[in-house]
Design an enzyme around this catalytic site. Structure first.
Site, PDB file in Angstrom:
ATOM      1  N   ASN A 178      50.695  42.555  35.185  1.00 61.72           N
ATOM      2  CA  ASN A 178      50.858  43.171  33.939  1.00 61.72           C
ATOM      3  C   ASN A 178      51.250  42.178  32.616  1.00 61.72           C
ATOM      4  OD1 ASN A 178      50.572  45.838  35.418  1.00 61.72           O
ATOM      5  ND2 ASN A 178      53.054  45.491  35.860  1.00 61.72           N
ATOM      6  N   HIS A 235      53.490  47.708  31.221  1.00 62.98           N
ATOM      7  CA  HIS A 235      54.721  47.737  32.104  1.00 62.98           C
ATOM      8  C   HIS A 235      55.125  46.564  32.574  1.00 62.98           C
ATOM      9  CE1 HIS A 235      53.590  52.056  32.723  1.00 62.98           C
ATOM     10  NE2 HIS A 235      52.561  51.836  32.469  1.00 62.98           N
ATOM     11  N   HIS A 279      53.526  36.839  35.844  1.00 59.76           N
ATOM     12  CA  HIS A 279      53.448  36.836  37.355  1.00 59.76           C
ATOM     13  C   HIS A 279      52.512  37.779  37.896  1.00 59.76           C
ATOM     14  CE1 HIS A 279      56.223  39.749  35.754  1.00 59.76           C
ATOM     15  NE2 HIS A 279      56.318  40.323  37.093  1.00 59.76           N
ATOM     16  N   PHE A 280      52.146  37.349  39.333  1.00 60.75           N
ATOM     17  CA  PHE A 280      51.160  38.318  39.838  1.00 60.75           C
ATOM     18  C   PHE A 280      51.979  39.081  40.956  1.00 60.75           C
ATOM     19  CE2 PHE A 280      46.982  37.076  37.971  1.00 60.75           C
ATOM     20  CZ  PHE A 280      47.116  36.133  37.359  1.00 60.75           C
ATOM     21  N   HIS A 281      51.776  40.415  41.214  1.00 69.03           N
ATOM     22  CA  HIS A 281      52.232  40.774  42.554  1.00 69.03           C
ATOM     23  C   HIS A 281      51.115  41.146  43.799  1.00 69.03           C
ATOM     24  CE1 HIS A 281      55.693  42.693  40.320  1.00 69.03           C
ATOM     25  NE2 HIS A 281      55.041  42.503  39.198  1.00 69.03           N
TER      26      HIS A 281
END
Ligand code: ZN
Length: 139
Positions: free
Chosen positions: A84, A90, A97-99
């Site tokens: 995001n 959001h 960062h990546f989830h």
């Protein structure tokens, strides 16, 4: 390093973490703070940048191979990779960062609603994108 950035504080050891992987430019760790499911991992650059488009191509090109390693380690077939940028999109921690979010069941993992806009006129934005698209793999 940004003193008021949670991810920078994790990198400096001020906040404890569960590291999973590290190379010269990126780290991966378990999301113990706000997990959506078991194995929810965060992958992010060591360098403080707020958004994906501020990451270097080298940093970006390392992300998906790390995601793949984590997925193989988890031995899962159902998962989401999400990233995001900006508050409207959001983003709540303004260090890119990546989830990686395993989807173990209907109730555990990312819940997602697609806000499809049928008949949307995209002609103006499409023309702008084509006119300004820069192909540069070194930036
Ligand atoms: Zn940071």
């Amino acid at each position: 390093m940004s003193e008021d950035c949670a991810l920078c504080r994790i990198l400096s050891g001020q906040i404890g973490s569960d590291p999973l992987y590290e190379n010269e430019t990126l780290v991966a760790m378990l999301n113990r703070w706000e997990p959506l499911s078991r194995g929810h991992a965060l992958i992010f650059p060591k360098r403080h940048v707020a958004s994906l488009h501020e990451m270097s191509v080298a940093e970006l090109s390392d992300v998906l191979p790390i995601v793949k390693r984590l997925v193989v380690a988890l031995d899962i077939g159902d998962y989401n990779v999400i990233q995001n940028n900006g508050a409207l999109a959001h983003q709540t921690v303004f260090h890119a960062h990546f989830h990686l979010i395993p989807k173990w069941s209907e109730s555990e993992g990312l819940g997602l609603t697609w806000n499809v806009v049928r008949g949307l006129d995209q002609s103006e934005v499409y023309a702008r994108m084509i006119a300004h698209l820069v192909v540069d793999n070194t930036a």
